[in-house]
Design a protein around this motif. Structure first.
Motif, PDB file in Angstrom:
ATOM      1  N   PHE A  68       0.587  47.255 -69.078  1.00  0.00           N
ATOM      2  CA  PHE A  68      -0.454  48.245 -68.877  1.00  0.00           C
ATOM      3  C   PHE A  68      -0.263  49.082 -67.613  1.00  0.00           C
ATOM      4  O   PHE A  68      -0.816  50.166 -67.508  1.00  0.00           O
ATOM      5  CB  PHE A  68      -1.835  47.573 -68.829  1.00  0.00           C
ATOM      6  N   VAL A  69       0.495  48.584 -66.657  1.00  0.00           N
ATOM      7  CA  VAL A  69       0.630  49.301 -65.384  1.00  0.00           C
ATOM      8  C   VAL A  69       2.053  49.738 -65.068  1.00  0.00           C
ATOM      9  O   VAL A  69       2.270  50.447 -64.097  1.00  0.00           O
ATOM     10  CB  VAL A  69       0.078  48.463 -64.214  1.00  0.00           C
ATOM     11  N   VAL A  70       3.034  49.322 -65.874  1.00  0.00           N
ATOM     12  CA  VAL A  70       4.425  49.678 -65.592  1.00  0.00           C
ATOM     13  C   VAL A  70       4.618  51.182 -65.759  1.00  0.00           C
ATOM     14  O   VAL A  70       3.971  51.831 -66.588  1.00  0.00           O
ATOM     15  CB  VAL A  70       5.395  48.885 -66.503  1.00  0.00           C
ATOM     16  N   ASP A  71       5.474  51.743 -64.902  1.00  0.00           N
ATOM     17  CA  ASP A  71       5.756  53.171 -64.940  1.00  0.00           C
ATOM     18  C   ASP A  71       7.196  53.368 -64.484  1.00  0.00           C
ATOM     19  O   ASP A  71       7.749  52.538 -63.771  1.00  0.00           O
ATOM     20  CB  ASP A  71       4.779  53.918 -64.017  1.00  0.00           C
ATOM     21  N   ALA A  72       7.797  54.482 -64.885  1.00  0.00           N
ATOM     22  CA  ALA A  72       9.172  54.773 -64.469  1.00  0.00           C
ATOM     23  C   ALA A  72       9.237  55.046 -62.970  1.00  0.00           C
ATOM     24  O   ALA A  72      10.219  54.752 -62.312  1.00  0.00           O
ATOM     25  CB  ALA A  72       9.717  55.954 -65.260  1.00  0.00           C
ATOM     26  N   ASP A  73       8.155  55.582 -62.412  1.00  0.00           N
ATOM     27  CA  ASP A  73       8.096  55.871 -60.986  1.00  0.00           C
ATOM     28  C   ASP A  73       7.504  54.664 -60.258  1.00  0.00           C
ATOM     29  O   ASP A  73       6.401  54.208 -60.575  1.00  0.00           O
ATOM     30  CB  ASP A  73       7.231  57.113 -60.754  1.00  0.00           C
ATOM     31  N   ALA A  74       8.225  54.143 -59.270  1.00  0.00           N
ATOM     32  CA  ALA A  74       7.790  52.932 -58.556  1.00  0.00           C
ATOM     33  C   ALA A  74       6.488  53.154 -57.799  1.00  0.00           C
ATOM     34  O   ALA A  74       5.633  52.260 -57.754  1.00  0.00           O
ATOM     35  CB  ALA A  74       8.890  52.470 -57.607  1.00  0.00           C
ATOM     36  N   ASP A  75       6.315  54.334 -57.191  1.00  0.00           N
ATOM     37  CA  ASP A  75       5.081  54.604 -56.440  1.00  0.00           C
ATOM     38  C   ASP A  75       3.870  54.633 -57.367  1.00  0.00           C
ATOM     39  O   ASP A  75       2.815  54.075 -57.044  1.00  0.00           O
ATOM     40  CB  ASP A  75       5.200  55.934 -55.688  1.00  0.00           C
ATOM     41  N   THR A  76       4.016  55.271 -58.505  1.00  0.00           N
ATOM     42  CA  THR A  76       2.916  55.315 -59.475  1.00  0.00           C
ATOM     43  C   THR A  76       2.587  53.914 -59.967  1.00  0.00           C
ATOM     44  O   THR A  76       1.416  53.550 -60.090  1.00  0.00           O
ATOM     45  CB  THR A  76       3.304  56.216 -60.665  1.00  0.00           C
ATOM     46  N   MET A  77       3.625  53.119 -60.213  1.00  0.00           N
ATOM     47  CA  MET A  77       3.412  51.750 -60.670  1.00  0.00           C
ATOM     48  C   MET A  77       2.658  50.944 -59.611  1.00  0.00           C
ATOM     49  O   MET A  77       1.727  50.207 -59.930  1.00  0.00           O
ATOM     50  CB  MET A  77       4.757  51.091 -60.990  1.00  0.00           C
ATOM     51  N   LYS A  78       3.031  51.098 -58.356  1.00  0.00           N
ATOM     52  CA  LYS A  78       2.368  50.380 -57.257  1.00  0.00           C
ATOM     53  C   LYS A  78       0.889  50.775 -57.177  1.00  0.00           C
ATOM     54  O   LYS A  78       0.018  49.918 -57.021  1.00  0.00           O
ATOM     55  CB  LYS A  78       3.089  50.679 -55.933  1.00  0.00           C
ATOM     56  N   ARG A  79       0.616  52.079 -57.320  1.00  0.00           N
ATOM     57  CA  ARG A  79      -0.785  52.540 -57.305  1.00  0.00           C
ATOM     58  C   ARG A  79      -1.551  51.959 -58.490  1.00  0.00           C
ATOM     59  O   ARG A  79      -2.709  51.555 -58.352  1.00  0.00           O
ATOM     60  CB  ARG A  79      -0.845  54.070 -57.333  1.00  0.00           C
ATOM     61  N   ASN A  80      -0.910  51.915 -59.651  1.00  0.00           N
ATOM     62  CA  ASN A  80      -1.560  51.339 -60.836  1.00  0.00           C
ATOM     63  C   ASN A  80      -1.898  49.863 -60.622  1.00  0.00           C
ATOM     64  O   ASN A  80      -2.977  49.399 -60.985  1.00  0.00           O
ATOM     65  CB  ASN A  80      -0.658  51.478 -62.064  1.00  0.00           C
ATOM     66  N   ILE A  81      -0.964  49.127 -60.022  1.00  0.00           N
ATOM     67  CA  ILE A  81      -1.196  47.697 -59.761  1.00  0.00           C
ATOM     68  C   ILE A  81      -2.347  47.523 -58.772  1.00  0.00           C
ATOM     69  O   ILE A  81      -3.236  46.691 -58.983  1.00  0.00           O
ATOM     70  CB  ILE A  81       0.088  47.023 -59.230  1.00  0.00           C
ATOM     71  N   ASP A  82      -2.336  48.307 -57.693  1.00  0.00           N
ATOM     72  CA  ASP A  82      -3.410  48.199 -56.697  1.00  0.00           C
ATOM     73  C   ASP A  82      -4.760  48.532 -57.311  1.00  0.00           C
ATOM     74  O   ASP A  82      -5.763  47.855 -57.051  1.00  0.00           O
ATOM     75  CB  ASP A  82      -3.121  49.125 -55.507  1.00  0.00           C
ATOM     76  N   ALA A 123       2.193  38.699 -60.224  1.00  0.00           N
ATOM     77  CA  ALA A 123       2.124  37.249 -59.979  1.00  0.00           C
ATOM     78  C   ALA A 123       1.807  36.964 -58.512  1.00  0.00           C
ATOM     79  O   ALA A 123       1.043  36.047 -58.205  1.00  0.00           O
ATOM     80  CB  ALA A 123       3.436  36.585 -60.387  1.00  0.00           C
ATOM     81  N   GLU A 124       2.385  37.764 -57.603  1.00  0.00           N
ATOM     82  CA  GLU A 124       2.105  37.590 -56.174  1.00  0.00           C
ATOM     83  C   GLU A 124       0.636  37.854 -55.862  1.00  0.00           C
ATOM     84  O   GLU A 124       0.066  37.239 -54.971  1.00  0.00           O
ATOM     85  CB  GLU A 124       2.985  38.524 -55.346  1.00  0.00           C
ATOM     86  N   LYS A 125       0.032  38.769 -56.595  1.00  0.00           N
ATOM     87  CA  LYS A 125      -1.379  39.099 -56.371  1.00  0.00           C
ATOM     88  C   LYS A 125      -2.308  38.160 -57.131  1.00  0.00           C
ATOM     89  O   LYS A 125      -3.520  38.308 -57.079  1.00  0.00           O
ATOM     90  CB  LYS A 125      -1.649  40.549 -56.776  1.00  0.00           C
ATOM     91  N   GLY A 126      -1.729  37.215 -57.865  1.00  0.00           N
ATOM     92  CA  GLY A 126      -2.543  36.255 -58.594  1.00  0.00           C
ATOM     93  C   GLY A 126      -3.053  36.795 -59.918  1.00  0.00           C
ATOM     94  O   GLY A 126      -4.007  36.259 -60.481  1.00  0.00           O
ATOM     95  N   LEU A 127      -2.420  37.841 -60.438  1.00  0.00           N
ATOM     96  CA  LEU A 127      -2.822  38.430 -61.714  1.00  0.00           C
ATOM     97  C   LEU A 127      -1.831  38.013 -62.798  1.00  0.00           C
ATOM     98  O   LEU A 127      -0.665  37.751 -62.513  1.00  0.00           O
ATOM     99  CB  LEU A 127      -2.851  39.955 -61.599  1.00  0.00           C
ATOM    100  N   PRO A 128      -2.270  37.969 -64.049  1.00  0.00           N
ATOM    101  CA  PRO A 128      -1.366  37.575 -65.133  1.00  0.00           C
ATOM    102  C   PRO A 128      -0.222  38.583 -65.307  1.00  0.00           C
ATOM    103  O   PRO A 128      -0.437  39.793 -65.271  1.00  0.00           O
ATOM    104  CB  PRO A 128      -2.245  37.564 -66.381  1.00  0.00           C
ATOM    105  N   ALA A 129       0.980  38.085 -65.514  1.00  0.00           N
ATOM    106  CA  ALA A 129       2.159  38.943 -65.682  1.00  0.00           C
ATOM    107  C   ALA A 129       2.083  39.767 -66.971  1.00  0.00           C
ATOM    108  O   ALA A 129       2.746  40.798 -67.080  1.00  0.00           O
ATOM    109  CB  ALA A 129       3.421  38.092 -65.680  1.00  0.00           C
ATOM    110  N   GLN A 130       1.260  39.343 -67.924  1.00  0.00           N
ATOM    111  CA  GLN A 130       1.126  40.087 -69.177  1.00  0.00           C
ATOM    112  C   GLN A 130       0.525  41.470 -68.961  1.00  0.00           C
ATOM    113  O   GLN A 130       0.648  42.346 -69.804  1.00  0.00           O
ATOM    114  CB  GLN A 130       0.250  39.335 -70.187  1.00  0.00           C
TER     115      GLN A 130
END
Length: 188
Positions: A111-125, A100-107
């Motif tokens: 598709f990008v959630v992961d148990a590892d926070a770093d991997t999730m951040k890379r997926n979002i970027d 939401a902060e990046k202006g992308l839909p929360a839905q």
């Protein structure tokens, strides 16, 4: 003749009865599912019961020490599973916030959630870069293919009353949309 018409009437009634849809109840569906499972050799009620019986058998054959160890391992695995589900739910909520902060839909969090926070951040970027590149490409395509409107590139003031009278109705309406003040001055 009467017999023939009666036979035809009975035949038509039979066809009408076949054409009318019948309501299927949940019991009918359950029976159909149970029948299909029986055909392939599966009985879901029995398999859960059998699993519980096997578990009880296994526990009965174990010594007290083995039983305690087995139960402890089972509790640990259950707790690990719960912890993983909780962590994933927390990360999904955090992911939705970041999206939401990046202006992308929360839905897109699924598709990008992961148990590892770093991997999730890379997926979002990575998702953000891909979406921005796709949007930019589409915008460039639209800008490149859009033809300029008539009258918007040239000098609009060069339209005289005489040239206005010679214009087609479509050209006059385009002038009205693009420059209403000039249109009003030419129609006075």
């Amino acid at each position: 003749m009467d017999e023939e018409t009666r036979d035809e009437q009975q035949e038509q009634d039979g066809q009408e009865q076949q054409e009318q849809p019948t309501a299927v109840t949940s019991e009918d569906v359950a029976a159909m599912i149970a029948e299909a499972l029986k055909k392939i050799g599966i009985n879901p009620q029995r398999s859960a019961r059998e699993e519980a019986e096997r578990e009880a058998d296994r526990l009965a054959r174990m010594s007290d020490e083995e039983r305690r160890e087995y139960k402890m391992k089972k509790r640990e695995s259950d707790l690990d599973e719960r912890e993983n589900r909780l962590l994933l739910a927390e990360n999904k909520a955090a992911c939705a916030t970041i999206l939401a902060e990046k202006g992308l839909p929360a839905q897109l969090a699924d598709f990008v959630v992961d148990a590892d926070a770093d991997t999730m951040k890379r997926n979002i970027d990575q998702l953000d870069k891909i979406i921005n590149a796709a949007v930019e490409t589409k915008v460039k395509q639209r800008l490149a293919s859009a033809s300029p409107r008539s009258g918007s590139g040239g000098s609009v003031e060069s339209v005289t009353k005489e040239s206005f009278r010679k214009m087609s109705l479509a050209e006059q309406s385009e002038l009205y949309r693009s420059n209403p003040e000039l249109y009003k001055s030419l129609t006075k």
